[in-house]
Design a protein around this motif. Structure first.
Motif, PDB file in Angstrom:
ATOM      1  N   ALA A 133      51.681 100.176  -2.558  1.00 37.80           N
ATOM      2  CA  ALA A 133      51.193 100.458  -1.207  1.00 37.80           C
ATOM      3  C   ALA A 133      51.173  99.186  -0.373  1.00 37.80           C
ATOM      4  N   GLU A 134      50.795  98.082  -0.992  1.00 34.67           N
ATOM      5  CA  GLU A 134      50.762  96.810  -0.271  1.00 34.67           C
ATOM      6  C   GLU A 134      52.167  96.389   0.153  1.00 34.67           C
ATOM      7  N   GLU A 135      53.145  96.592  -0.721  1.00 38.50           N
ATOM      8  CA  GLU A 135      54.516  96.232  -0.388  1.00 38.50           C
ATOM      9  C   GLU A 135      55.034  97.065   0.785  1.00 38.50           C
ATOM     10  N   ARG A 136      54.710  98.336   0.790  1.00 42.67           N
ATOM     11  CA  ARG A 136      55.136  99.196   1.894  1.00 42.67           C
ATOM     12  C   ARG A 136      54.460  98.759   3.191  1.00 42.67           C
ATOM     13  N   PHE A 137      53.206  98.391   3.110  1.00 46.53           N
ATOM     14  CA  PHE A 137      52.472  97.872   4.266  1.00 46.53           C
ATOM     15  C   PHE A 137      53.136  96.600   4.785  1.00 46.53           C
ATOM     16  N   HIS A 138      53.487  95.695   3.886  1.00 47.29           N
ATOM     17  CA  HIS A 138      54.112  94.438   4.298  1.00 47.29           C
ATOM     18  C   HIS A 138      55.481  94.668   4.939  1.00 47.29           C
ATOM     19  N   ARG A 139      56.255  95.578   4.385  1.00 49.62           N
ATOM     20  CA  ARG A 139      57.574  95.847   4.978  1.00 49.62           C
ATOM     21  C   ARG A 139      57.417  96.331   6.421  1.00 49.62           C
ATOM     22  N   GLU A 140      56.440  97.154   6.656  1.00 48.20           N
ATOM     23  CA  GLU A 140      56.261  97.669   8.009  1.00 48.20           C
ATOM     24  C   GLU A 140      55.838  96.570   8.976  1.00 48.20           C
ATOM     25  N   ILE A 141      54.823  95.792   8.620  1.00 48.98           N
ATOM     26  CA  ILE A 141      54.318  94.804   9.579  1.00 48.98           C
ATOM     27  C   ILE A 141      55.282  93.637   9.742  1.00 48.98           C
ATOM     28  N   ASP A 142      56.103  93.357   8.719  1.00 44.82           N
ATOM     29  CA  ASP A 142      57.078  92.280   8.865  1.00 44.82           C
ATOM     30  C   ASP A 142      58.158  92.644   9.880  1.00 44.82           C
ATOM     31  N   GLY A 143      58.406  93.933  10.077  1.00 40.80           N
ATOM     32  CA  GLY A 143      59.381  94.362  11.071  1.00 40.80           C
ATOM     33  C   GLY A 143      58.783  94.778  12.391  1.00 40.80           C
ATOM     34  N   TRP A 144      57.515  94.598  12.543  1.00 35.96           N
ATOM     35  CA  TRP A 144      56.806  95.017  13.760  1.00 35.96           C
ATOM     36  C   TRP A 144      57.070  94.049  14.904  1.00 35.96           C
ATOM     37  N   ASP A 145      57.174  94.564  16.133  1.00 37.78           N
ATOM     38  CA  ASP A 145      57.458  93.712  17.287  1.00 37.78           C
ATOM     39  C   ASP A 145      56.225  93.030  17.855  1.00 37.78           C
ATOM     40  N   GLY A 146      55.067  93.270  17.268  1.00 39.74           N
ATOM     41  CA  GLY A 146      53.838  92.623  17.719  1.00 39.74           C
ATOM     42  C   GLY A 146      53.115  93.347  18.823  1.00 39.74           C
ATOM     43  N   GLU A 147      53.662  94.441  19.326  1.00 37.61           N
ATOM     44  CA  GLU A 147      53.038  95.138  20.451  1.00 37.61           C
ATOM     45  C   GLU A 147      52.898  96.647  20.246  1.00 37.61           C
ATOM     46  N   ASP A 148      53.854  97.269  19.601  1.00 38.14           N
ATOM     47  CA  ASP A 148      53.908  98.730  19.521  1.00 38.14           C
ATOM     48  C   ASP A 148      53.011  99.227  18.386  1.00 38.14           C
TER      49      ASP A 148
END
Length: 441
Positions: A273-288
């Motif tokens: 679950a932590e890895e899936r969380f990290h994959r998402e936030i690492d690709g996040w644009d910081g605003e959406d």
């Protein structure tokens, strides 16, 4: 549509129910639900109670028949601390306050505070050091308290008021909670930092008064929005402003800090679950923020397992039918997320941490999950809290991984007003590395 049968049998006699509740209230409520069904009647301290556990009956207590109930004994105990603000008011006064405050929490207004949240989360992210051990609950409490102060009172925040120096206000809130509610569950407050310190209530009242005076002229704050065009006398408005400030200061950070603390712990124990969380936030644009579906699922599942508001109560002001049964006037109806959120009829593998269940089509009844309550007393700042938790987790999680100290025991939830981790939550900080380039503006 799935149907869920409601069960109801007489709960077994519990002559020592008060002692059992104080010893372990969550275990007590779960036993009652198992043995007494969805409408478990019991006596405690010479008063009649009914534990309402089925979503259909919970909906009746909190929504469709809410006019037959008044606030429960827990909110009565909070009145000396919070005054007559939104959380503790009742009847026509509560409805008036709710109507007055609701526009304050519109999406447009909430968007104004994302920058404050991001700024303060970024400051904590940059303050942490690789290899340090910090109390995750204390850190989350410190961060969310600063956000509450900044959004309520404006620039300067905690640092802008000498009376808020250090952790004084956080310690005062902790002491005030234990003072008002600790005896109900035999919980002891942490040792005081100073033997000659003022009473917790006095510290909080003095701090709020100073902040109100210091920031009275600031227009772009929650407090300024709360009291636009009320048409009430200055004296009444000042008293209401103080009560609402105290309410939002405490309630506005307590539940969020507790939920975030348990989220970090659960991620640390579930690497997939932590890895899936990290994959998402690492690709996040910081605003959406809406793009952070996994992050929001982590938070939702955390509040299912460890609901900050683990129990709520209402007192029947008149005879009322709930769950097909007559509930007498004066009976205390208890609805407990710590029970219903763990019901296998609605949540398969109820003790498992499974954020994925929130990423699929939801099949459980609407009132099987109610971490912020429902009806007229649903938390007015629930969307504020969702945005805050999502942004803070994404901002901190990009840079840091939190791990319990090797050999540390599983934190024990401490049921008072919220499910704080008893004794804190010491965790080791490890700096992460990720490939991300901010989108140019």
């Amino acid at each position: 549509m799935l149907q869920y049968a409601m069960t109801s049998v007489l709960a077994p006699p519990a002559p020592k129910s008060l002692a059992e509740f104080r010893s372990d209230p969550i275990a007590f409520l779960r036993r009652l639900s198992r043995e007494g069904g969805d409408m478990a009647h019991f006596l405690m301290a010479r008063r009649r109670f009914v534990l309402v556990s089925h979503p259909d009956a919970i909906r009746e207590v909190l929504v469709t028949r809410q006019s037959s109930f008044v606030k429960g004994p827990g909110l009565l105990r909070a009145e000396p601390l919070l005054g007559g603000g939104l959380l503790t008011s009742d009847g026509a006064d509560h409805r008036r306050q709710r109507r007055q405050l609701q526009p304050t929490f519109s999406p447009a207004n909430l968007d104004k505070y994302l920058a404050v949240m991001g700024e303060l989360a970024g400051a904590m992210r940059d303050e942490w050091g690789d290899g340090e051990t910090r109390d995750a609950h204390r850190e989350m409490s410190r961060l969310t308290l600063e956000i509450a102060v900044r959004t309520l009172f404006g620039e300067g925040g905690v640092a802008g008021c000498p009376h808020f120096a250090g952790d004084n206000i956080g310690d005062a809130i902790t002491d005030a909670i234990f003072t008002r509610f600790g005896k109900l569950t035999n919980e002891q407050a942490p040792p005081e930092k100073s033997a000659d310190r003022q009473s917790p209530s006095a510290v909080l009242e003095s701090a709020v008064d100073r902040l109100l005076q210091r920031h009275a002229a600031e227009d772009d704050t929650l407090l300024a929005l709360l009291f636009q065009d009320t048409g009430r006398t200055p004296e009444v408005q000042d008293a209401e402003r103080r009560d609402q400030a105290m309410t939002f200061l405490i309630a506005g950070h307590e539940s969020v800090s507790v939920a975030l603390s348990w989220a970090w712990f659960l991620l640390s124990r579930h690497p997939e679950a932590e890895e899936r969380f990290h994959r998402e936030i690492d690709g996040w644009d910081g605003e959406d923020l809406p793009a952070l579906a996994v992050t929001r699922a982590v938070i939702a599942e955390t509040m299912r397992l460890y609901p900050p508001a683990w129990m709520m109560s209402r007192e029947a002001r008149e005879p009322v039918t709930i769950g097909g049964e007559m509930v007498e006037a004066g009976t205390i109806a208890v609805v407990a997320p710590c029970v219903t959120h763990h019901d296998a009829r609605f949540f398969p593998a109820p003790e498992a941490f499974c954020p994925e269940r929130w990423l699929a089509a939801q099949t459980w009844p609407r009132f099987a999950y109610f971490p912020f309550g429902a009806g007229a007393r649903k938390c007015i700042g629930d969307e504020f809290a969702w945005r805050e938790m999502t942004l803070l987790m994404a901002t901190l999680g990009r840079e840091w991984r939190l791990r319990p100290e090797p050999g540390a025991p599983t934190p024990d939830p401490q049921p008072i007003v919220t499910l704080r981790p008893r004794g804190g939550m010491p965790m080791r900080l490890t700096r992460r590395r990720f490939n991300w380039t901010p989108t140019s503006s």
